[in-house]
Write a protein that holds these residues in place. Structure first.
Motif, short mmCIF file in Angstrom:
data_model
loop_
_atom_site.label_atom_id
_atom_site.label_comp_id
_atom_site.label_asym_id
_atom_site.label_seq_id
_atom_site.Cartn_x
_atom_site.Cartn_y
_atom_site.Cartn_z
N GLN A 39 2.63 1.82 -3.39
CA GLN A 39 1.78 1.99 -4.56
C GLN A 39 1.97 3.39 -5.17
OE1 GLN A 39 -2.33 1.26 -3.73
NE2 GLN A 39 -2.89 1.00 -5.88
N GLY A 40 2.24 3.42 -6.46
CA GLY A 40 2.44 4.68 -7.17
C GLY A 40 3.84 5.23 -7.05
N SER A 41 4.73 4.52 -6.32
CA SER A 41 6.12 4.99 -6.18
C SER A 41 6.97 4.45 -7.33
CB SER A 41 6.71 4.53 -4.85
OG SER A 41 7.01 3.13 -4.89
N GLU A 42 8.22 4.80 -7.35
CA GLU A 42 9.13 4.33 -8.39
C GLU A 42 9.69 2.94 -8.09
OE1 GLU A 42 12.29 7.17 -8.43
OE2 GLU A 42 12.61 7.06 -6.28
N THR A 52 0.83 -1.21 0.00
CA THR A 52 0.00 0.00 0.00
C THR A 52 0.86 1.25 0.00
OG1 THR A 52 -1.80 -1.12 1.17
CG2 THR A 52 -1.74 1.29 1.29
N HIS A 53 1.91 1.28 0.82
CA HIS A 53 2.77 2.46 0.93
C HIS A 53 3.65 2.65 -0.31
CE1 HIS A 53 1.70 3.65 4.98
NE2 HIS A 53 1.80 2.38 5.37
N GLU A 110 9.50 -1.11 -7.52
CA GLU A 110 8.73 -2.29 -7.92
C GLU A 110 8.67 -3.26 -6.75
OE1 GLU A 110 8.97 -5.99 -11.13
OE2 GLU A 110 10.19 -4.19 -11.43
N TYR A 150 14.54 -1.09 -7.74
CA TYR A 150 14.50 0.15 -8.51
C TYR A 150 15.66 0.09 -9.50
CZ TYR A 150 15.11 4.98 -9.93
OH TYR A 150 15.26 6.12 -10.69
#
Length: 410
Positions: free
Chosen positions: A55-58, A52-53, A60, A75
């Motif tokens: 999600q949407g970050s760079e 969840t934390h 994988e 990354y």
């Protein structure tokens, strides 16, 4: 702080609402100033919370084991193995995998599931500080291996940890705490419960331990193998001896081959190739590697038994550069004798293998269709012998004609 990490790992830590820790070999090796292994990280977050934390970050995120709470975070070229804080509960079968796992525990409880004090030091990335619940830093300074909890609790259920104990002793050139060592002897039989693949992996790592880190010593594995002998561990690997007399392995560069020679010299089987095939199959070595080791070790003993040059090089020519240094450790004169003939074969471009003949089984099938394919091998080997002795030329027409004569006798 002596723990150096990348800016990307620091970015990862900042994405999380709690502390993110580096733990295990990376912290240990950083404190020792030696080569750094892969990075293991941990926190109080479960896999679902972590996903969840991120999600949407760079970064994988890929689950490795849901039941163990492990994942790979990456990354670009960087990757880290993540594990959630957990408590492992083991069954009675000696398996390396816990029977039950509980999450939502503290960092100290997570540390209690680890094996040795030197591997249970946590580096808090955000706070730039170390958590050392079991005095692992002191043990690094003293160069000693001891379990985090009582040795009985740590080693009684898991044979892998016993092998890891011995491997770390060799790789890091550490002594083993007396109580830890005695407990390892006590539960040595648990090694039988480990998969063949894992057992051979650990043995190979121990054999090559001098190459792992700069702190190791040449033949560091010998100190460990003396422990194996005392604990009579070899029977747990399917070998027909509780102890091995080590001699060649200390002298040769390729430790796995030297180890097998010392095993054979100790057991003294009736058939070297048959015994090797059984042992290598038992420990789960792939068929292709089995064939390679059997040929090399058989070539070593064939040389010591002074097999005639012609049949010897028909069988062992391709692997002779590997066999030569093994034989030279036993008899330099004998090794030089075979080397002379090996170089003669090369310089005179002698045909030494059936695959180099200008004729194949397909040719025999074409020109002599009545011949049973089971006879092809014997026919081709007989032709090879004649070509090698210059009784025939390596010419397709001449060889095809010669097959007719061979059919009278083969």
């Amino acid at each position: 702080m002596v723990i150096q990490i990348s800016d990307k790992l620091k970015d990862l830590a900042r994405l999380l609402p709690c502390s993110l820790y580096v733990v295990g070999g990376y912290v240990r090796n950083s404190l020792m100033g030696i080569e750094l292994p892969d990075i293991d990280i941990t926190s109080s977050l479960t896999l679902d919370e972590l996903a969840t934390h991120l999600q949407g970050s760079e970064f994988e995120f890929k689950v490795k084991s849901k039941s163990l709470g492990t994942a790979i975070i990456s990354y670009e070229q960087e990757s880290y193995e993540y594990s959630a804080f957990r408590r492992d509960i083991y069954g009675q079968d000696g398996s390396h995998s816990p029977e039950k796992v509980e999450f939502n525990v503290s960092a100290q409880e997570d540390a209690s599931r680890r094996d040795f004090t030197i591997n249970a030091i946590y580096y808090d990335i955000k706070k730039d500080e170390l958590l050392d619940f079991y005095h692992g830093i002191d043990d690094i300074k003293k160069r000693i291996l001891r379990t985090v909890e009582s040795p009985d609790k740590v080693l009684s259920k898991d044979g892998v940890r016993i092998l890891r104990l011995f491997r770390f002793a060799a790789e890091l050139n550490f002594k083993i705490d007396k109580e830890t060592l005695l407990t390892a002897y006590k539960y040595a039989g648990n090694v039988r419960d480990i998969s063949n693949e894992r057992k051979i992996t650990e043995i190979i790592k121990i054999l090559h331990s001098p190459l792992k880190y700069k702190v190791s010593k040449p033949n560091a594995f010998m100190r460990v193998f003396k422990i194996f002998n005392k604990a009579q561990l070899w029977s747990c690997f399917g070998m027909d001896t509780p102890k091995i007399k080590f001699n060649i392995v200390k002298k040769v560069e390729h430790k796995s081959q030297g180890f097998l020679i010392d095993l054979i010299d100790t057991v003294n089987p009736i058939s070297v190739s048959y015994y090797l095939e059984r042992v290598l199959e038992d420990i789960g070595l792939p068929k292709k590697m089995q064939a390679h080791y059997i040929n090399v070790i058989s070539g070593y003993y064939a040389a010591l038994n002074r097999e005639n040059n012609k049949p010897y090089f028909f069988k062992y020519f391709d692997n002779f550069p590997i066999i030569y240094p093994l034989v030279s450790k036993k008899s330099k004169l004998l090794a030089m004798k075979y080397e002379f003939f090996y170089k003669y074969i090369i310089s005179h471009k002698l045909v030494i293998s059936v695959k180099d003949l200008k004729i194949s089984g397909d040719d025999i099938k074409k020109y002599y269709p009545e011949v049973n394919p089971k006879r092809y091998k014997a026919i081709l080997e007989s032709l090879l012998s004649d070509v090698f002795d210059c009784r025939l030329n390596n010419d397709k027409k001449e060889l095809i004609a010669a097959v007719k004569q061979k059919l009278k006798y083969l």
